[in-house]
Design an enzyme around this catalytic site. Sequence first.
Site, PDB file in Angstrom:
ATOM      1  N   ASP A  91      39.297 -18.286   6.447  1.00  0.00           N
ATOM      2  CA  ASP A  91      40.279 -17.467   7.178  1.00  0.00           C
ATOM      3  C   ASP A  91      40.398 -16.138   6.408  1.00  0.00           C
ATOM      4  O   ASP A  91      41.445 -15.786   5.912  1.00  0.00           O
ATOM      5  CB  ASP A  91      41.627 -18.185   7.309  1.00  0.00           C
ATOM      6  CG  ASP A  91      42.236 -18.601   5.965  1.00  0.00           C
ATOM      7  OD1 ASP A  91      41.478 -18.788   4.993  1.00  0.00           O
ATOM      8  OD2 ASP A  91      43.471 -18.727   5.885  1.00  0.00           O
ATOM      9  N   HIS A  99      41.761 -19.818  -5.611  1.00  0.00           N
ATOM     10  CA  HIS A  99      41.805 -21.049  -4.811  1.00  0.00           C
ATOM     11  C   HIS A  99      40.438 -21.344  -4.170  1.00  0.00           C
ATOM     12  O   HIS A  99      39.822 -22.371  -4.426  1.00  0.00           O
ATOM     13  CB  HIS A  99      42.820 -20.916  -3.672  1.00  0.00           C
ATOM     14  CG  HIS A  99      44.226 -20.663  -4.094  1.00  0.00           C
ATOM     15  ND1 HIS A  99      44.971 -21.582  -4.774  1.00  0.00           N
ATOM     16  CD2 HIS A  99      45.041 -19.598  -3.885  1.00  0.00           C
ATOM     17  CE1 HIS A  99      46.189 -21.105  -4.975  1.00  0.00           C
ATOM     18  NE2 HIS A  99      46.256 -19.898  -4.444  1.00  0.00           N
TER      19      HIS A  99
HETATM   20  O1  RIB Z   1      46.850 -22.073  -0.571  1.00  0.00           O
HETATM   21  C1  RIB Z   1      45.792 -21.193  -0.771  1.00  0.00           C
HETATM   22  C2  RIB Z   1      44.925 -21.121   0.450  1.00  0.00           C
HETATM   23  O2  RIB Z   1      45.648 -20.534   1.528  1.00  0.00           O
HETATM   24  C3  RIB Z   1      43.689 -20.274   0.308  1.00  0.00           C
HETATM   25  O3  RIB Z   1      42.650 -20.820   1.083  1.00  0.00           O
HETATM   26  C4  RIB Z   1      44.124 -18.951   0.854  1.00  0.00           C
HETATM   27  O4  RIB Z   1      43.023 -18.171   1.274  1.00  0.00           O
HETATM   28  C5  RIB Z   1      44.989 -19.368   2.000  1.00  0.00           C
HETATM   29  O5  RIB Z   1      44.224 -19.639   3.110  1.00  0.00           O
HETATM   30 CA    CA Z   2      41.461 -19.321   2.644  1.00  0.00          CA
END
Ligand code: RIB
Ligand code: CA
Length: 310
Positions: A9, A242
């Site tokens: 995303d 992340h």
């Molecule tokens: O919690 C972190 C996640 O949420 C990551 O994938 C960030 O890009 C959002 O989508």
């Molecule tokens: Ca993400």
Amino acid sequence: MKKVILDVDTGIDDALAIAYAVNSKDSELVGITTSFGNTSVDEATRNTLQLLELLGREDIPVCPGAEKPLFRPPLKEKAAFIHGDDGMGNHSLPLPKAKPSEKHSVEFIIEMIHKHPNEITLVFVASLANLALAVMKDPSIVEKVERVVIMGGAATVPGNATPAAEANIYADPEAAEYVFRSGLPVTMVGLDVTMQTLLPWEQLEVWRQKKTPLGDFMAHIVEFYINAYRNMYPNIKGCALHDPLAIGAVINPGFIKTKPMHIQVDCDGIHSVGRTIADLRSIPANPPNVDVALEVDADGFLKHFLSVVV
Ligand code: RIB
Ligand code: CA
């Protein structure tokens, strides 16, 4: 070399994960699927195409997917305060020359899994909407996926979208619960480990000194993201990697240590919707359905990530 489909995303940390996967010699990125989350699905698709053009990899197909959660209106707006109005730190890349694939994400995932049985690793760093839809449409893929690695959830630590829920699970709780119950072999790379892999502020100058379009771009988007982290977590020493850690766990599973657990997603809770409830009791009520990452070699991962990404 592992064949990877990456679902995004895009999103700043998604962009870092894409660059890491594209530039890694240890994985073959066969396609990217997109969905809503940090941005709308259209913005995520455009951002992904812009980044692939910068990386010189317009040959990688980008397939648009889910526009909204499976069974409910969106629980959250797009995350402009973390990722910028455009989803990539308000940058100035030109509109992409390449067009998105005409294939829907779901169609692409199913087709590739049948074409390469037991060879495809699905890396989901957004909601699990596209994966739930793919399994609903063709349950036979469950037996033919090599592994699913998700960035999402929080088994032993607080959430980030809410006190209870991590953002990717919160984006579509029912899709996540469906995937966890599907029998797919899932590795969960959640906030338990991703909040330990921080990119330090000093890296921005290192990238700028490279004096390359990619180095400048990365410094620009990560500056936006790091400032958002400083506002959210006043004493933090950088921004959380992340989504890149999910790719890292595919490239080198030794970066994380996992424990099989039974995970359920709270789909009804008043204050805890989207929470990944791990049965941490000494005798869990149900058999494990997810391998949950609980430890990470943060230094080893960061070193590898930085050696590859720009
Ligand atoms: O919690 C972190 C996640 O949420 C990551 O994938 C960030 O890009 C959002 O989508
Ligand atoms: Ca993400």
